[in-house]
Design a protein around this motif. Structure first.
Motif, mmCIF file in Angstrom:
data_model
loop_
_atom_site.group_PDB
_atom_site.id
_atom_site.type_symbol
_atom_site.label_atom_id
_atom_site.label_comp_id
_atom_site.label_asym_id
_atom_site.label_seq_id
_atom_site.Cartn_x
_atom_site.Cartn_y
_atom_site.Cartn_z
ATOM 1 N N CYS A 1 0.821 -0.922 -0.124
ATOM 2 C CA CYS A 1 0.038 0.156 -0.006
ATOM 3 C C CYS A 1 0.991 1.217 0.029
ATOM 4 O O CYS A 1 1.750 1.345 0.916
ATOM 5 C CB CYS A 1 -0.954 0.117 1.217
ATOM 6 N N ARG A 2 0.877 1.967 -1.221
ATOM 7 C CA ARG A 2 1.844 3.107 -1.331
ATOM 8 C C ARG A 2 0.779 4.281 -1.617
ATOM 9 O O ARG A 2 0.192 4.452 -2.599
ATOM 10 C CB ARG A 2 2.741 3.097 -2.331
ATOM 11 N N GLY A 3 0.818 5.365 -0.550
ATOM 12 C CA GLY A 3 -0.115 6.441 -0.990
ATOM 13 C C GLY A 3 -1.541 6.113 -1.007
ATOM 14 O O GLY A 3 -2.421 6.716 -1.793
ATOM 15 N N GLY A 4 -2.033 5.044 -0.244
ATOM 16 C CA GLY A 4 -3.280 4.513 -0.148
ATOM 17 C C GLY A 4 -3.507 3.678 -1.310
ATOM 18 O O GLY A 4 -4.784 3.193 -1.275
ATOM 19 N N GLU A 5 -2.867 3.380 -2.178
ATOM 20 C CA GLU A 5 -3.149 2.553 -3.258
ATOM 21 C C GLU A 5 -2.521 1.138 -3.097
ATOM 22 O O GLU A 5 -1.379 0.753 -2.771
ATOM 23 C CB GLU A 5 -2.363 3.157 -4.813
ATOM 24 N N ALA A 6 -3.316 0.291 -3.678
ATOM 25 C CA ALA A 6 -2.982 -1.140 -3.570
ATOM 26 C C ALA A 6 -1.911 -1.356 -4.951
ATOM 27 O O ALA A 6 -2.387 -1.196 -6.024
ATOM 28 C CB ALA A 6 -4.063 -2.163 -3.398
ATOM 29 N N SER B 1 7.948 7.850 3.015
ATOM 30 C CA SER B 1 6.920 8.170 3.795
ATOM 31 C C SER B 1 5.551 7.774 3.248
ATOM 32 O O SER B 1 4.353 7.712 3.898
ATOM 33 C CB SER B 1 6.586 9.683 4.051
ATOM 34 N N SER B 2 5.434 7.501 1.918
ATOM 35 C CA SER B 2 4.453 7.157 1.286
ATOM 36 C C SER B 2 3.901 5.710 1.374
ATOM 37 O O SER B 2 3.036 5.071 1.106
ATOM 38 C CB SER B 2 4.575 7.491 -0.221
ATOM 39 N N LEU B 3 5.200 4.826 1.670
ATOM 40 C CA LEU B 3 5.066 3.491 1.921
ATOM 41 C C LEU B 3 4.363 2.732 3.016
ATOM 42 O O LEU B 3 5.033 3.213 4.245
ATOM 43 C CB LEU B 3 6.269 2.886 1.580
ATOM 44 N N GLU B 4 3.039 2.503 3.198
ATOM 45 C CA GLU B 4 2.363 2.303 4.400
ATOM 46 C C GLU B 4 2.678 0.716 4.862
ATOM 47 O O GLU B 4 2.862 0.620 6.291
ATOM 48 C CB GLU B 4 0.907 2.565 4.400
ATOM 49 N N PHE B 5 2.398 -0.191 4.032
ATOM 50 C CA PHE B 5 2.299 -1.623 4.701
ATOM 51 C C PHE B 5 2.707 -2.576 3.465
ATOM 52 O O PHE B 5 2.458 -2.197 1.992
ATOM 53 C CB PHE B 5 1.271 -2.137 5.640
ATOM 54 N N VAL C 1 -5.757 -4.596 0.968
ATOM 55 C CA VAL C 1 -5.368 -3.473 1.391
ATOM 56 C C VAL C 1 -6.243 -2.824 2.069
ATOM 57 O O VAL C 1 -6.007 -1.921 3.193
ATOM 58 C CB VAL C 1 -4.917 -2.604 0.054
ATOM 59 N N ALA C 2 -7.765 -2.770 1.891
ATOM 60 C CA ALA C 2 -8.654 -2.121 2.645
ATOM 61 C C ALA C 2 -8.781 -2.490 3.932
ATOM 62 O O ALA C 2 -9.211 -1.664 4.694
ATOM 63 C CB ALA C 2 -9.907 -2.152 1.622
ATOM 64 N N MET C 3 -8.784 -3.528 4.049
ATOM 65 C CA MET C 3 -8.957 -4.655 5.373
ATOM 66 C C MET C 3 -7.570 -3.896 6.400
ATOM 67 O O MET C 3 -7.975 -3.783 7.302
ATOM 68 C CB MET C 3 -8.876 -5.813 5.122
ATOM 69 N N VAL C 4 -6.467 -3.774 5.822
ATOM 70 C CA VAL C 4 -5.310 -3.748 6.656
ATOM 71 C C VAL C 4 -5.222 -2.268 6.875
ATOM 72 O O VAL C 4 -4.740 -2.060 8.078
ATOM 73 C CB VAL C 4 -4.213 -4.243 5.831
ATOM 74 N N LYS C 5 -5.486 -1.502 6.098
ATOM 75 C CA LYS C 5 -5.247 -0.082 6.170
ATOM 76 C C LYS C 5 -5.690 0.461 7.490
ATOM 77 O O LYS C 5 -4.743 1.142 8.204
ATOM 78 C CB LYS C 5 -5.706 0.650 4.913
ATOM 79 N N GLY D 1 1.664 10.170 0.645
ATOM 80 C CA GLY D 1 2.506 10.991 -0.167
ATOM 81 C C GLY D 1 2.685 10.531 -1.635
ATOM 82 O O GLY D 1 1.898 9.839 -2.110
ATOM 83 N N ASN D 2 3.692 11.073 -2.166
ATOM 84 C CA ASN D 2 4.157 10.894 -3.458
ATOM 85 C C ASN D 2 4.478 9.477 -3.693
ATOM 86 O O ASN D 2 5.003 8.670 -2.964
ATOM 87 C CB ASN D 2 5.201 11.861 -3.986
ATOM 88 N N SER D 3 3.985 8.838 -4.965
ATOM 89 C CA SER D 3 4.165 7.360 -4.978
ATOM 90 C C SER D 3 5.233 6.939 -6.144
ATOM 91 O O SER D 3 5.214 5.754 -6.600
ATOM 92 C CB SER D 3 2.971 6.469 -5.203
ATOM 93 N N SER D 4 5.928 7.965 -6.269
ATOM 94 C CA SER D 4 7.074 7.775 -7.505
ATOM 95 C C SER D 4 8.291 7.386 -6.910
ATOM 96 O O SER D 4 9.231 7.775 -6.817
ATOM 97 C CB SER D 4 7.200 9.047 -8.247
ATOM 98 N N SER D 5 8.149 6.084 -6.340
ATOM 99 C CA SER D 5 9.493 5.412 -5.667
ATOM 100 C C SER D 5 9.879 3.916 -6.106
ATOM 101 O O SER D 5 10.034 3.343 -5.255
ATOM 102 C CB SER D 5 9.294 5.728 -4.130
#
Length: 395
Positions: A224-229, A294-298, A316-320, A358-362
């Protein structure tokens, strides 16, 4: 090829795309046949002996022989049932978790045989120190043809990896070489086995601010990066264009047998083990690198017992909203079971602490064994055979 196919007539879990034809049911059938034979023979013996006693009056010595014989036979029955029960005595759901010494990430795991009578999933979660670096190593290993290969990979892959002389300086090369070395060593250990076994391996290595995901088989890694799976591995299936071409170029074939299978036998195109299909079923990992910022959540690693019934987005929605990584892994496992997963279910969740949207270009990738690279939506997806990781992001 013919020898392997001939020993795998009984299909286990084919309705849900089981990985391999297994002969485990034949073993159970043979045990039941033995039990039936023993009981029938015992009844016949008792009848014959009763007739002898009636006509010859030799009750004492004969009844003693009958008693001893029946005790022996019932002892065999006990041993059959005990060994059958013992095989699954420890097959119950487990979970756990931990926190890195530097406080940068937490992790949790949950594993269950699910609706299966046997357990072939294994997992590994460990934190180590290598050359002054805090290193996290996480893996899910889904066995087929028995648990031998998955258990071997669990116990040896990461130990071999952190001993590699280039583990810190050239981590990607170290991972690729260690996958190959571990596979070779397992195959050597299988010389006296008369039945093939194999395993997937979906692993994540944390070194500093780098996350390296390496995958062989159809277990999967999703971040999950920036809220995106985002899938950071792809499932290795025999019907994928590049995988099928590689198999056919090596002299193999892919055919439909409930699902697409290598040689009509194996439902994954890459795996550890599977010595009789090794020419076609390779253990070359596709490696994906992510920057930990900082954009990488889990991260979620899981066997196909989860992904067969839960999409990347749902997972991702379940874990978030769950900060406890162990509880998140348990939630995924339980949800897969409730949705009807017919396989073993194993989930590992790694949560990166202090992250925020945050920004997900990583994304950074590398290639092992093939110079082809493919671009998808501005992201670079590369594997050891030039596979497009953007495929199969959900089931």
């Amino acid at each position: 090829m013919s020898t392997y196919s001939n020993t795998h007539f009984v299909r286990i879990g084919d309705a849900v795309g089981g990985d391999v034809f297994l002969d485990g049911s034949i073993t159970r059938f043979n045990n039941l046949m033995k039990i039936g034979f023993i009981l029938s023979a015992s009844i016949i013996v008792v009848v014959i002996v009763s007739l002898i006693e009636h006509h010859q009056g030799q009750k004492g010595s004969t009844s003693c022989w009958v008693s001893d014989n029946l005790r022996s036979e019932m002892g065999y029955l006990d041993s059959v049932f005990q060994s059958s029960n013992q095989a699954h005595a420890d097959d119950h759901p487990v979970s756990g978790g931990g926190l890195s010494q530097n406080g940068k990430f937490s992790y949790g795991y949950a594993s269950s045989p699910g609706k299966r009578s046997s357990m072939e999933d294994f997992y590994e979660t460990r934190i180590d120190g290598v050359e002054g670096e805090v290193v996290g190593l996480f893996g899910v290993f889904d066995g087929h043809g028995g648990a031998r290969a998955a258990e071997y990979v669990k116990h040896n892959l990461f130990s071999n990896l952190i001993k590699h002389p280039k583990f810190i300086s050239d981590t990607k090369s170290a991972i690729a070489e260690t996958y190959s070395h571990t596979d070779s060593e397992f195959l050597k250990s299988e010389n006296n086995q008369n039945r093939d076994a194999g395993s997937t391996a979906s692993t994540a290595i944390l070194v500093g601010d780098r996350l390296l995901v390496a995958n062989v088989g159809d277990s999967r890694a999703v971040i999950c990066r920036g809220g995106e799976a985002i899938a950071v591995s792809r499932d290795h299936k025999p019907d994928q264009t590049d995988e099928r071409q590689r198999i056919e170029d090596a002299g193999g074939f892919v055919m439909w047998a409930g699902t697409w299978r290598v040689g009509g036998v194996l439902a994954v195109s890459r795996a550890f083990g599977d010595k009789l299909l090794k020419q076609y079923v390779v253990a070359d990992p596709e490696i994906q690198e992510e920057k930990v910022d900082s954009s990488l959540e889990f991260l979620i690693l899981a066997s196909d017992g989860l992904w067969d019934v839960v999409t990347n987005e749902d997972a991702v929605a379940m874990v978030k909203p769950m900060q406890d990584a162990e509880e998140a892994a348990k939630k995924l496992m339980q949800e897969a079971y409730q949705r009807g997963s017919a396989d073993n279910i194993t989930c590992v969740v790694v949560r990166f602490l202090g992250s925020s949207t945050g920004n997900s270009s990583s994304r950074v990738s590398d290639n092992h064994g093939d110079s082809s690279k493919r671009q998808t939506s501005g992201r670079e997806f590369v594997g050891s055979q030039g596979g497009d990781l953007s495929k199969g992001s959900s089931k």
